[in-house]
Design a protein around this motif. Structure first.
Motif, mmCIF file in Angstrom:
data_model
loop_
_atom_site.group_PDB
_atom_site.id
_atom_site.type_symbol
_atom_site.label_atom_id
_atom_site.label_comp_id
_atom_site.label_asym_id
_atom_site.label_seq_id
_atom_site.Cartn_x
_atom_site.Cartn_y
_atom_site.Cartn_z
ATOM 1 N N ARG A 30 -2.865 9.426 4.253
ATOM 2 C CA ARG A 30 -3.178 7.992 4.321
ATOM 3 C C ARG A 30 -1.757 7.326 4.158
ATOM 4 O O ARG A 30 -1.382 6.362 4.826
ATOM 5 C CB ARG A 30 -3.858 7.772 3.194
ATOM 6 C CG ARG A 30 -4.130 6.146 2.940
ATOM 7 C CD ARG A 30 -4.798 5.343 4.227
ATOM 8 N NE ARG A 30 -6.010 6.499 4.692
ATOM 9 C CZ ARG A 30 -6.704 6.222 5.801
ATOM 10 N NH1 ARG A 30 -6.378 5.302 6.531
ATOM 11 N NH2 ARG A 30 -7.480 7.129 5.954
ATOM 12 N N TYR A 31 -0.633 8.084 3.668
ATOM 13 C CA TYR A 31 0.693 7.193 3.676
ATOM 14 C C TYR A 31 1.192 7.614 4.838
ATOM 15 O O TYR A 31 1.801 6.253 5.660
ATOM 16 C CB TYR A 31 1.628 8.272 2.620
ATOM 17 C CG TYR A 31 3.091 7.288 2.495
ATOM 18 C CD1 TYR A 31 3.078 6.555 1.719
ATOM 19 C CD2 TYR A 31 3.858 7.840 3.393
ATOM 20 C CE1 TYR A 31 4.509 6.036 1.315
ATOM 21 C CE2 TYR A 31 5.085 7.255 3.540
ATOM 22 C CZ TYR A 31 5.498 6.438 2.363
ATOM 23 O OH TYR A 31 6.877 5.724 2.304
ATOM 24 N N LEU A 69 0.829 4.402 -2.721
ATOM 25 C CA LEU A 69 0.615 5.672 -2.528
ATOM 26 C C LEU A 69 1.894 6.468 -2.822
ATOM 27 O O LEU A 69 1.632 7.739 -3.020
ATOM 28 C CB LEU A 69 0.488 5.515 -0.729
ATOM 29 C CG LEU A 69 -1.044 5.111 -0.513
ATOM 30 C CD1 LEU A 69 -0.913 4.844 1.111
ATOM 31 C CD2 LEU A 69 -2.117 6.055 -0.979
ATOM 32 N N VAL A 71 -7.233 2.937 1.090
ATOM 33 C CA VAL A 71 -6.114 3.352 0.211
ATOM 34 C C VAL A 71 -6.794 3.285 -1.266
ATOM 35 O O VAL A 71 -6.485 3.921 -2.233
ATOM 36 C CB VAL A 71 -5.164 2.361 0.447
ATOM 37 C CG1 VAL A 71 -4.073 2.473 -0.781
ATOM 38 C CG2 VAL A 71 -4.367 2.742 1.649
ATOM 39 N N MET A 101 0.624 -1.251 -0.081
ATOM 40 C CA MET A 101 0.143 -0.018 0.038
ATOM 41 C C MET A 101 1.055 1.284 -0.165
ATOM 42 O O MET A 101 0.545 2.286 -0.729
ATOM 43 C CB MET A 101 -0.869 -0.143 1.244
ATOM 44 C CG MET A 101 -2.016 -0.928 1.362
ATOM 45 S SD MET A 101 -3.294 -0.971 2.546
ATOM 46 C CE MET A 101 -2.905 -2.393 3.309
ATOM 47 N N HIS A 131 -8.038 -1.005 5.902
ATOM 48 C CA HIS A 131 -7.082 -0.248 5.363
ATOM 49 C C HIS A 131 -6.925 -0.019 3.864
ATOM 50 O O HIS A 131 -6.900 0.823 3.249
ATOM 51 C CB HIS A 131 -5.917 -0.263 6.029
ATOM 52 C CG HIS A 131 -5.820 -0.049 7.592
ATOM 53 N ND1 HIS A 131 -5.917 1.220 7.971
ATOM 54 C CD2 HIS A 131 -5.997 -0.801 8.602
ATOM 55 C CE1 HIS A 131 -5.839 1.232 9.265
ATOM 56 N NE2 HIS A 131 -6.060 -0.035 9.831
ATOM 57 N N ARG A 132 -6.987 -1.141 3.224
ATOM 58 C CA ARG A 132 -6.900 -1.464 1.883
ATOM 59 C C ARG A 132 -7.966 -0.768 1.115
ATOM 60 O O ARG A 132 -8.017 -0.051 0.101
ATOM 61 C CB ARG A 132 -6.891 -2.828 1.416
ATOM 62 C CG ARG A 132 -5.714 -3.448 0.942
ATOM 63 C CD ARG A 132 -5.722 -4.877 0.455
ATOM 64 N NE ARG A 132 -4.609 -5.630 0.408
ATOM 65 C CZ ARG A 132 -3.645 -5.266 -0.419
ATOM 66 N NH1 ARG A 132 -3.700 -4.464 -1.374
ATOM 67 N NH2 ARG A 132 -2.376 -6.030 -0.560
#
Length: 274
Positions: free
Chosen positions: A139-140, A120, A166, A116, A162-163
């Motif tokens: 988000r990163y 990102l 993202v 992820m 979380h996926r």
């Protein structure tokens, strides 16, 4: 018309595997089945017979010839060294059998988080994403903070949640990058063995698409979205893939190509390409 795109590899190098700093986790933690990609069956938690005591692969230079093609198209996105050196502070699983299984369970969780971060970071590097830069950065930083958690907390993470968050940002990134006539919709989820040589497919959405053994020689593939696309034995010889988004070294390694294939600057031509 496709204009020149400023592409950057900033921050991506640290999100790639560094086997010298890992205790061979992918060679132990992950299972594989005897197939065209692997010469034998191996269960999760069982060391690959090619793994040496120094955590190096005994056939690293000849993996394809020895029937372990699958190993050449795998990248943990830096999860191996992070689990080895950060999460477990240099503790080798050989030396702590009681925590070894926990380490093997943590590794695939970390691999997903690092993946992820890779996507990102690539989105953050694109000039087209200026309007969502703050959201991407937030988000990163959130995902990066998760990678610093203790093993017990990592194993309790709802990775899928979380996926999903993202993915919303990555979809937005894809639309911003792929502006053009092919950007509006996905044409197919499967191009297995498709004959598409010299086609104009720039700006296409190949997310999750099966392109196994497809002929994409000399094809215009600029500004495409490749996230999750299966490129095993896809022929990319002479294709122009510059400006594309979410194409990984793993996917490139799985494909066929040559020195005329034009790749984004953060990707390398595999040694097996002619």
């Amino acid at each position: 018309m496709i204009h020149h795109v400023k592409e950057s590899a900033e921050g991506l190098e640290e999100l790639r595997a560094d086997c010298d700093q890992c205790f061979g986790l992918c060679c132990v933690a992950l299972p594989f089945a005897k197939s065209a990609d692997f010469a034998l069956n191996k269960d999760s938690g069982t060391p690959c017979p090619n793994l040496q005591h120094d955590n190096k692969c005994g056939i690293h230079q000849n993996l394809r010839e020895k029937g372990f093609k699958g190993c050449t198209v795998f990248d943990c996105f830096g999860a191996g060294q992070k689990v080895s050196q950060l999460t477990y502070k240099g503790l080798d699983w050989h030396k702590d059998k009681e925590r070894a299984q926990e380490m093997f369970n943590v590794f695939p969780v970390m691999q997903q988080l690092q993946e992820m971060l890779y996507y990102l970071k690539e989105a953050l590097n694109r000039e087209e994403t200026q309007s969502i830069k703050t959201d991407l950065q937030d988000r990163y930083e959130t995902i990066e903070s998760l990678t610093n958690m203790k093993p017990e907390a990592l194993l309790l993470l709802d990775v899928q949640a979380h996926r999903s968050q993202v993915n919303d940002l990555l979809l937005c990134t894809s639309k911003l990058v792929r502006k053009g006539k092919n950007a509006s919709k996905k044409k197919s989820i499967s191009y297995l063995g498709a004959k598409l040589r010299k086609a104009d497919l720039k700006g296409s959405d190949f997310r999750g698409t099966l392109l196994i053994a497809a002929d994409l020689r000399d094809t215009d593939l600029r500004r495409c979205d490749w996230i999750g696309a299966d490129l095993r034995d896809t022929n990319l010889s002479g294709a122009d893939i510059r400006g594309s988004i979410f194409l990984t070294q793993i996917q490139v390694n799985a494909a066929k190509g040559n020195r005329k294939t034009k790749l984004p600057p953060h990707l390398k031509h595999p040694e097996h390409w002619m």
